[in-house]
Design a protein around this motif. Structure first.
Motif, mmCIF file in Angstrom:
data_model
loop_
_atom_site.group_PDB
_atom_site.id
_atom_site.type_symbol
_atom_site.label_atom_id
_atom_site.label_comp_id
_atom_site.label_asym_id
_atom_site.label_seq_id
_atom_site.Cartn_x
_atom_site.Cartn_y
_atom_site.Cartn_z
ATOM 1 N N ARG A 1 32.968 9.018 -8.686
ATOM 2 C CA ARG A 1 33.866 9.474 -7.721
ATOM 3 C C ARG A 1 33.643 10.698 -7.204
ATOM 4 O O ARG A 1 34.063 11.413 -6.078
ATOM 5 N N SER A 2 33.086 11.472 -8.223
ATOM 6 C CA SER A 2 32.763 13.227 -7.967
ATOM 7 C C SER A 2 31.716 13.035 -7.038
ATOM 8 O O SER A 2 31.620 13.813 -6.138
ATOM 9 N N CYS A 3 30.442 12.216 -7.396
ATOM 10 C CA CYS A 3 29.689 12.120 -6.299
ATOM 11 C C CYS A 3 29.828 11.687 -4.920
ATOM 12 O O CYS A 3 29.322 12.372 -4.187
ATOM 13 N N GLU A 58 40.167 26.345 -5.198
ATOM 14 C CA GLU A 58 39.148 25.589 -4.970
ATOM 15 C C GLU A 58 37.954 25.764 -5.805
ATOM 16 O O GLU A 58 37.321 24.761 -6.041
ATOM 17 N N GLU A 59 37.600 27.110 -5.810
ATOM 18 C CA GLU A 59 36.336 27.355 -6.640
ATOM 19 C C GLU A 59 36.448 26.883 -7.886
ATOM 20 O O GLU A 59 35.549 26.162 -8.671
ATOM 21 N N LEU A 60 37.546 27.022 -8.886
ATOM 22 C CA LEU A 60 37.856 26.565 -10.154
ATOM 23 C C LEU A 60 37.538 25.126 -10.077
ATOM 24 O O LEU A 60 37.017 24.603 -10.998
ATOM 25 N N ARG A 61 38.475 24.199 -9.216
ATOM 26 C CA ARG A 61 38.350 22.811 -9.343
ATOM 27 C C ARG A 61 36.736 22.413 -8.845
ATOM 28 O O ARG A 61 36.330 21.383 -9.657
ATOM 29 N N GLY A 73 41.675 18.091 -6.458
ATOM 30 C CA GLY A 73 42.402 17.770 -7.596
ATOM 31 C C GLY A 73 42.984 18.754 -8.521
ATOM 32 O O GLY A 73 43.415 19.735 -7.820
ATOM 33 N N GLN A 74 42.740 18.672 -9.771
ATOM 34 C CA GLN A 74 43.311 19.799 -10.597
ATOM 35 C C GLN A 74 42.344 20.302 -11.758
ATOM 36 O O GLN A 74 41.432 19.489 -12.122
ATOM 37 N N VAL A 75 42.588 21.368 -12.211
ATOM 38 C CA VAL A 75 41.513 21.915 -13.266
ATOM 39 C C VAL A 75 42.124 21.076 -14.586
ATOM 40 O O VAL A 75 41.200 20.405 -15.121
ATOM 41 N N PHE A 76 43.142 21.370 -14.817
ATOM 42 C CA PHE A 76 43.840 20.570 -16.315
ATOM 43 C C PHE A 76 45.212 20.375 -15.865
ATOM 44 O O PHE A 76 45.857 21.216 -15.252
ATOM 45 N N ARG A 77 45.874 19.466 -16.558
ATOM 46 C CA ARG A 77 47.183 19.341 -16.714
ATOM 47 C C ARG A 77 47.632 20.049 -17.738
ATOM 48 O O ARG A 77 47.234 20.047 -19.035
#
Length: 344
Positions: free
Chosen positions: A42-44, A86-89, A214-218
């Protein structure tokens, strides 16, 4: 079944990036990992840059990067919170896919995978809090103590604290700061409590907020003093009072895995001196043994209620039970045997 799944993902990948004709020559190397991991596939599909980066031979064969340095370089020129999010994700997705690829193709051990995911999380948290701290400081000034800037110390709990974070884990955090007072040097002065509360809110948004990337972490903050009803960040003196007067046995048990993520030196040592006597007592505490016995009975009752007896994580002899036994020995003996005082 895996071959069918791989082919389906391959079709989605080539359709999503139909302009990238060079993908065809890498079908043989991509298909196996597409079938093994939804995360990679999914990331690709979402980001062609991830595919291009990972297909470079040096990207997968090179030593693990210095996550912190790379993130600092990415975030330093940014002035907008949305751009930082955005950059973190994007960075997190690239590195998680990279680690998953190495893991699934047997190019690194499971221990290395857990350690690297934890190091990546540490870097993402630290870089996010540093950026938010500086932006708040520009507006409100900085909380100072003896001429030095006070940091907000982030205590990682659970798997993150033990440097055992896996690919799907959420992160349990506790925020605290050294001393009360007011900020200095900004356009508007505010109390340190207000400053660090704002900082905690911005950090949670940077990590937990769901965006198109998406998110970095919950992020879970429920392990902090007083849980959801408590202050988001607490100063050292209040933290010490809480654990001395109201700290419960399950909090001792949880704090065994507590680890300061983002600050070393004097302030971190000061916090350690507060928490260590609460977690690791110099004498054998028989009331703690009774409390742990009751805690274990409640866990076993919940496992039976949910019919998880054969569950590899929660059932008898499972991961959680092994962890419970180890941490029980740490609580009972850790005060006298200092080698037991480690979160991992």
């Amino acid at each position: 079944m895996l071959e069918q799944q791989a082919q389906e993902y391959w079709q989605q990948l080539t359709q999503a990036h139909s302009e990238a004709s060079w993908l065809q020559q890498h079908q043989r190397s991509l298909l196996p990992v597409l079938g093994l991991s939804d995360l990679i596939a999914r990331s690709c599909i979402q980001d062609l840059n991830v595919v291009a980066r990972l297909l470079r031979q040096d990207e997968l064969s090179a030593p693990h990067p210095d996550y912190q340095s790379q993130l600092n370089q990415l975030l330093e020129p940014l002035s907008d919170e949305d751009a930082v999010h955005e950059e973190l994700r994007k960075y997190r997705r690239l590195q998680m896919v990279r680690l998953a690829w190495l893991d699934l193709t047997n190019q690194q051990s499971i221990e290395d995978s857990l350690q690297q995911v934890s190091l990546l999380a540490d870097a993402l948290i630290t870089s996010a809090i540093d950026w938010c701290y500086n932006k708040l400081g520009e507006r409100f000034g900085y909380p100072l103590q003896d001429g030095r800037r006070q940091p907000m110390l982030v205590i990682g709990m659970g798997k993150l604290g033990g440097a055992e974070l896996n690919f799907s884990s959420d992160i349990d955090l506790i925020f605290c700061y050294p001393h009360l007072g007011e900020t200095q040097g900004g356009k508007k002065t505010i109390e340190n409590q207000q400053f660090f509360t704002k900082l905690g809110q911005k950090l949670i948004a940077a990590l937990n907020q769901m965006t198109a990337q998406g998110q970095v972490f919950r992020v879970d903050m429920r392990l902090r003093p007083f849980g959801d009803s408590g202050p988001l960040a607490m100063h050292f003196a209040a933290l010490e009072d809480y654990y001395q007067e109201q700290g419960r046995e399950w909090e001792r048990y949880a704090m065994v895995k507590g680890r300061v993520i983002n600050a070393e030196g004097h302030f971190s040592q000061e916090l350690g001196a507060i928490l260590r006597p609460f977690v690791f007592r110099r004498y054998i505490d028989f009331s703690a043994i009774d409390a742990l016995r009751n805690m274990k009975a409640l866990i076993s009752k919940e496992v039976r209620r949910r019919q998880l007896t054969d569950n590899i994580k929660l059932g008898a002899g499972g991961i959680r039970e092994v962890e419970f036994i180890v941490q029980t020995f740490q609580l009972i003996r850790g005060g006298r045997e200092q080698e037991l005082q480690q979160p991992g």
